[in-house]
Design a protein around this motif. Structure first.
Motif, PDB file in Angstrom:
ATOM      1  N   PHE A  67      23.696   1.122  30.853  1.00 32.69           N
ATOM      2  CA  PHE A  67      22.519   1.165  29.980  1.00 32.69           C
ATOM      3  C   PHE A  67      22.481  -0.141  29.185  1.00 32.69           C
ATOM      4  N   VAL A  68      21.312  -0.485  28.672  1.00 32.41           N
ATOM      5  CA  VAL A  68      21.183  -1.621  27.764  1.00 32.41           C
ATOM      6  C   VAL A  68      20.355  -1.176  26.568  1.00 32.41           C
ATOM      7  N   ARG A  69      20.539  -1.866  25.468  1.00 30.58           N
ATOM      8  CA  ARG A  69      19.792  -1.534  24.255  1.00 30.58           C
ATOM      9  C   ARG A  69      18.805  -2.646  23.977  1.00 30.58           C
ATOM     10  N   MET A  70      17.585  -2.251  23.683  1.00 29.35           N
ATOM     11  CA  MET A  70      16.548  -3.221  23.317  1.00 29.35           C
ATOM     12  C   MET A  70      15.733  -2.643  22.164  1.00 29.35           C
ATOM     13  N   SER A  71      15.383  -3.501  21.247  1.00 30.57           N
ATOM     14  CA  SER A  71      14.623  -3.074  20.084  1.00 30.57           C
ATOM     15  C   SER A  71      13.130  -3.150  20.378  1.00 30.57           C
ATOM     16  N   PHE A  72      12.379  -2.196  19.839  1.00 27.35           N
ATOM     17  CA  PHE A  72      10.931  -2.371  19.880  1.00 27.35           C
ATOM     18  C   PHE A  72      10.367  -2.476  18.465  1.00 27.35           C
ATOM     19  N   ALA A  73      11.187  -3.067  17.583  1.00 30.14           N
ATOM     20  CA  ALA A  73      10.774  -3.337  16.205  1.00 30.14           C
ATOM     21  C   ALA A  73      10.142  -4.722  16.135  1.00 30.14           C
ATOM     22  N   THR A  74       9.063  -4.887  16.866  1.00 31.40           N
ATOM     23  CA  THR A  74       8.341  -6.155  16.905  1.00 31.40           C
ATOM     24  C   THR A  74       6.896  -5.871  17.268  1.00 31.40           C
ATOM     25  N   SER A  75       6.132  -6.888  17.494  1.00 35.33           N
ATOM     26  CA  SER A  75       4.704  -6.700  17.767  1.00 35.33           C
ATOM     27  C   SER A  75       4.443  -6.174  19.181  1.00 35.33           C
ATOM     28  N   ASP A  76       3.282  -5.580  19.339  1.00 34.95           N
ATOM     29  CA  ASP A  76       2.862  -5.112  20.660  1.00 34.95           C
ATOM     30  C   ASP A  76       2.831  -6.267  21.657  1.00 34.95           C
ATOM     31  N   GLU A  77       2.381  -7.422  21.207  1.00 32.31           N
ATOM     32  CA  GLU A  77       2.273  -8.587  22.091  1.00 32.31           C
ATOM     33  C   GLU A  77       3.642  -9.027  22.619  1.00 32.31           C
ATOM     34  N   ILE A  78       4.633  -9.054  21.762  1.00 33.63           N
ATOM     35  CA  ILE A  78       5.984  -9.448  22.188  1.00 33.63           C
ATOM     36  C   ILE A  78       6.570  -8.391  23.117  1.00 33.63           C
ATOM     37  N   LEU A  79       6.326  -7.130  22.825  1.00 30.20           N
ATOM     38  CA  LEU A  79       6.825  -6.061  23.697  1.00 30.20           C
ATOM     39  C   LEU A  79       6.180  -6.148  25.082  1.00 30.20           C
ATOM     40  N   GLN A  80       4.891  -6.460  25.131  1.00 31.03           N
ATOM     41  CA  GLN A  80       4.230  -6.597  26.427  1.00 31.03           C
ATOM     42  C   GLN A  80       4.797  -7.789  27.196  1.00 31.03           C
ATOM     43  N   LYS A  81       5.115  -8.874  26.497  1.00 31.11           N
ATOM     44  CA  LYS A  81       5.764 -10.023  27.154  1.00 31.11           C
ATOM     45  C   LYS A  81       7.102  -9.616  27.747  1.00 31.11           C
ATOM     46  N   MET A  82       7.874  -8.817  26.994  1.00 27.97           N
ATOM     47  CA  MET A  82       9.162  -8.350  27.490  1.00 27.97           C
ATOM     48  C   MET A  82       8.980  -7.554  28.773  1.00 27.97           C
ATOM     49  N   ILE A  83       8.047  -6.610  28.770  1.00 29.51           N
ATOM     50  CA  ILE A  83       7.785  -5.800  29.954  1.00 29.51           C
ATOM     51  C   ILE A  83       7.342  -6.683  31.111  1.00 29.51           C
ATOM     52  N   ASP A  84       6.445  -7.608  30.855  1.00 31.01           N
ATOM     53  CA  ASP A  84       5.954  -8.510  31.908  1.00 31.01           C
ATOM     54  C   ASP A  84       7.080  -9.358  32.488  1.00 31.01           C
ATOM     55  N   ARG A  85       7.930  -9.882  31.623  1.00 27.98           N
ATOM     56  CA  ARG A  85       9.038 -10.727  32.103  1.00 27.98           C
ATOM     57  C   ARG A  85      10.033  -9.928  32.931  1.00 27.98           C
ATOM     58  N   LEU A  86      10.380  -8.729  32.468  1.00 25.02           N
ATOM     59  CA  LEU A  86      11.296  -7.893  33.241  1.00 25.02           C
ATOM     60  C   LEU A  86      10.659  -7.475  34.570  1.00 25.02           C
ATOM     61  N   SER A  87       9.373  -7.171  34.555  1.00 25.27           N
ATOM     62  CA  SER A  87       8.676  -6.807  35.794  1.00 25.27           C
ATOM     63  C   SER A  87       8.650  -7.954  36.781  1.00 25.27           C
ATOM     64  N   ASN A  88       8.388  -9.143  36.277  1.00 26.95           N
ATOM     65  CA  ASN A  88       8.369 -10.316  37.156  1.00 26.95           C
ATOM     66  C   ASN A  88       9.742 -10.600  37.734  1.00 26.95           C
ATOM     67  N   TRP A  89      10.790 -10.344  36.953  1.00 28.28           N
ATOM     68  CA  TRP A  89      12.159 -10.592  37.395  1.00 28.28           C
ATOM     69  C   TRP A  89      12.636  -9.535  38.382  1.00 28.28           C
ATOM     70  N   LEU A  90      12.438  -8.259  38.060  1.00 31.60           N
ATOM     71  CA  LEU A  90      12.978  -7.167  38.875  1.00 31.60           C
ATOM     72  C   LEU A  90      11.973  -6.569  39.849  1.00 31.60           C
ATOM     73  N   GLY A  91      10.704  -6.777  39.605  1.00 31.05           N
ATOM     74  CA  GLY A  91       9.669  -6.143  40.416  1.00 31.05           C
ATOM     75  C   GLY A  91       9.307  -4.791  39.859  1.00 31.05           C
ATOM     76  N   THR A  92       8.331  -4.162  40.481  1.00 36.34           N
ATOM     77  CA  THR A  92       7.886  -2.853  40.026  1.00 36.34           C
ATOM     78  C   THR A  92       8.108  -1.829  41.126  1.00 36.34           C
ATOM     79  N   ARG A  93       8.040  -0.583  40.751  1.00 40.32           N
ATOM     80  CA  ARG A  93       8.217   0.510  41.728  1.00 40.32           C
ATOM     81  C   ARG A  93       7.028   0.593  42.637  1.00 40.32           C
TER      82      ARG A  93
END
Length: 108
Positions: free
Chosen positions: A82-108
């Motif tokens: 497991f990994v821990r990640m904070s979502f105590a930040t803006s919606d925009e930064i959280l969407q960047k995180m999701i986009d970056r992880l999706s681009n790196w790992l791909g989607t289902r």
């Protein structure tokens, strides 16, 4: 405690929106499964489906996706995978995180 309470409702809605954004986003990424906690502003997703241990995932997420996470094994052996990640930040930064992880790992 006796002052205006309007801001509390706004904060609760913002945290709920961020929790949903992170939950929905993480659960579209290949190899990641996330069941949200009911009262935290941290996500602790299961990354075992990526084939990486938590330290390897944290290192590669940082160097290959520009996303910082804390390896689960920092919280004890039972948290490996497991990994821990904070979502105590803006919606925009959280969407960047999701986009970056999706681009790196791909989607289902």
């Amino acid at each position: 405690l006796n002052g205006p309470q309007e801001s509390i409702g706004e904060m609760v809605r913002a945290w709920d929106r961020r929790r949903k954004l992170v939950t929905d986003g993480l659960n579209t990424i290949a190899g990641i499964v996330y069941t949200p906690a009911e009262g935290a502003f941290y996500a602790f997703p299961d990354i075992r489906g990526t084939g990486m241990n938590s330290m390897e995932f944290a290192d590669k997420a940082l160097t290959e996706a520009d996303v910082a996470v804390v390896p689960g094994n920092a919280f004890g052996d039972a948290s490996e995978g497991f990994v821990r990640m904070s979502f105590a930040t803006s919606d925009e930064i959280l969407q960047k995180m999701i986009d970056r992880l999706s681009n790196w790992l791909g989607t289902r």
